[in-house]
Design an enzyme around this catalytic site. Structure first.
Site, PDB file in Angstrom:
ATOM      1  N   VAL A 139      12.616  23.523  -3.647  1.00 19.82           N
ATOM      2  CA  VAL A 139      11.551  24.687  -3.575  1.00 19.82           C
ATOM      3  C   VAL A 139      11.268  25.422  -4.575  1.00 19.82           C
ATOM      4  CG1 VAL A 139      10.598  26.534  -2.072  1.00 19.82           C
ATOM      5  CG2 VAL A 139      11.717  24.668  -1.133  1.00 19.82           C
ATOM      6  N   ASP A 195       1.242  22.655  -0.811  1.00 21.55           N
ATOM      7  CA  ASP A 195      -0.111  22.492  -1.292  1.00 21.55           C
ATOM      8  C   ASP A 195      -0.999  21.540  -0.369  1.00 21.55           C
ATOM      9  OD1 ASP A 195       0.708  23.766  -4.124  1.00 21.55           O
ATOM     10  OD2 ASP A 195       2.064  22.123  -3.725  1.00 21.55           O
ATOM     11  N   HIS A 227       3.655  20.534  -8.840  1.00 21.16           N
ATOM     12  CA  HIS A 227       3.339  21.656  -8.110  1.00 21.16           C
ATOM     13  C   HIS A 227       3.006  22.895  -9.045  1.00 21.16           C
ATOM     14  CE1 HIS A 227       3.581  24.951  -5.187  1.00 21.16           C
ATOM     15  NE2 HIS A 227       4.454  25.465  -5.847  1.00 21.16           N
TER      16      HIS A 227
END
Ligand SMILES: NC(=O)C1=CN([C@@H]2O[C@H](COP(=O)(O)OP(=O)(O)OC[C@H]3O[C@@H](n4cnc5c(N)ncnc54)[C@H](O)[C@@H]3O)[C@@H](O)[C@H]2O)C=CC1
Ligand SMILES: O=C([O-])CC(=O)C(=O)O
Length: 329
Positions: A130, A160, A188
């Site tokens: 993460v 997302d 990301h």
């Protein structure tokens, strides 16, 4: 309790995502209501006391599925026997820090964590990164765990994905559950590409249902891609509960499968699908079944999508080259 507890290692446990995440893991939302969990929390020495405070609160939750909590400041110990690893703790970008400095600082975290996973995690380890830059941090950890199958290292683009579903549902005035087959491609980061050409709304093609190129290009894509910044601007802190929620969704689907007729987005090592260089950790549409995932094949990629996927993948290549130069992969 019906079975032996699953060991879940969470790094950055005293941070804001950690605070939102741990209680949901303890309540059974990560793996399912029949699966007891044992939490193994990793923090830097200065934050161990705060993690201990959170552990006291977890105890006060009297969660029937929570079989135990251990707190560590040493990755080797924290990943010992881990079945699931949520790598949340990372070095945030601070003022004056260049991109290369950020990658290097995170290399100092994700290299030893990859090594510790290689040395001591359980054979069925599943890793979700993460902490940002999530895709490249996952790449670094994977590079230092040669004995772990590469596909067990994943990066989070589920936030997302969820953001894209929510924005599309709002635009069309439908429920989020009416939307299927959303895809986030690439990194990301602000270059990510949320693809509605392959998504469906109540069974109809989503791009056709929207039929508004101006909204797609100038509102939807930038809104989803820059949502993290919008939250920081509004809240004065980055997304935390929504990020924890997405981490729960990511692991829950990986372990328990995706629903029939739908898929999810995960940052996974590329097998070369859709022209993404092999080995890069890039977001793809995936279907999960029996504890593993497969990249959805055969989707049509139009010119509009191709250019955006390529741009995000080019950024991932740049990040990989930068960490290669630093000797981190
Ligand atoms: N992939 C995604 O969609 C998202 C990623 N993020 C990223 O998640 C990360 C965590 O976010 P927050 O919880 O808000 O940050 P935070 O700063 O509140 O917490 C991070 C925690 O990690 C700990 N930490 C730092 N180095 C560590 C190490 N080597 N080992 C173990 N713990 C360590 C810190 O002590 C701190 O408690 C950030 O990198 C953030 O950018 C945030 C939102 C979404
Ligand atoms: O933007 C940030 O710093 C946090 C993040 O990754 C997101 O919210 O998507």
């Amino acid at each position: 309790m019906t079975q032996a507890p699953v060991n879940v290692t969470v790094t950055g446990a005293a941070g804001q995502i950690g605070y939102a995440l741990l209680f949901r893991i303890a309540s059974g939302q990560l793996l399912g209501q029949d699966k007891p969990v044992r939490l193994r929390l990793l923090e830097i020495p200065q934050a161990v006391k705060a993690a201990e405070g959170t552990a006291l609160e977890l105890e006060d939750g009297a969660f029937p599925l929570l079989a135990g909590i251990d707190i560590f400041d040493d990755p080797k110990q924290a990943f010992e026997g881990a079945n699931i690893a949520l790598l949340v703790g990372a070095r945030p970008r601070t003022k004056g820090m260049e991109r290369g400095d950020l990658l290097e600082a995170n290399g100092g975290i994700f290299k030893p964590q990859g090594e510790a996973i290689n040395a001591g995690a359980a054979d069925d380890i599943k890793v979700l990164v993460v902490g940002n830059p999530a895709n490249t941090n996952a790449l670094i950890a994977k590079a230092h765990a040669p004995d772990v199958p590469a596909e067990r290292f994943t990066a989070m683009t589920r936030l997302d994905h969820n953001r894209a579903i929510a924005q599309l549902a709002k635009k069309l005035g439908v429920s989020v559950s009416d939307i299927k087959k959303m895809t986030i491609w690439g990194n990301h980061s602000a270059t990510q590409y949320p693809d509605i050409f392959n998504a469906e709304v109540k069974g109809q093609n989503a791009a056709e249902a929207v039929n508004d190129r101006e909204w797609l290009e100038n509102e939807f894509i930038p809104r989803v891609a820059k949502r993290g910044a919008e939250i920081i601007e509004a809240r004065g802190a980055s997304s935390a509960a929504s990020a924890a929620n997405a981490a729960i969704d990511h692991i829950y689907n990986w372990v328990n499968g995706t629903p029939e007729g739908d898929w999810v987005s995960m940052g996974v090592p590329s097998d070369g699908s859709y022209g993404v260089p092999e080995g890069l950790i890039s977001s793809f549409p995936v279907v999960c079944k029996n504890g593993s995932y497969e990249i959805v094949q055969g989707l049509e990629i139009n010119e509009f999508s191709r250019a955006r996927i390529d741009a995000s993948v080019a950024e991932l290549v740049e990040e990989r080259d930068a960490v290669t130069k630093l000797g981190l992969v």
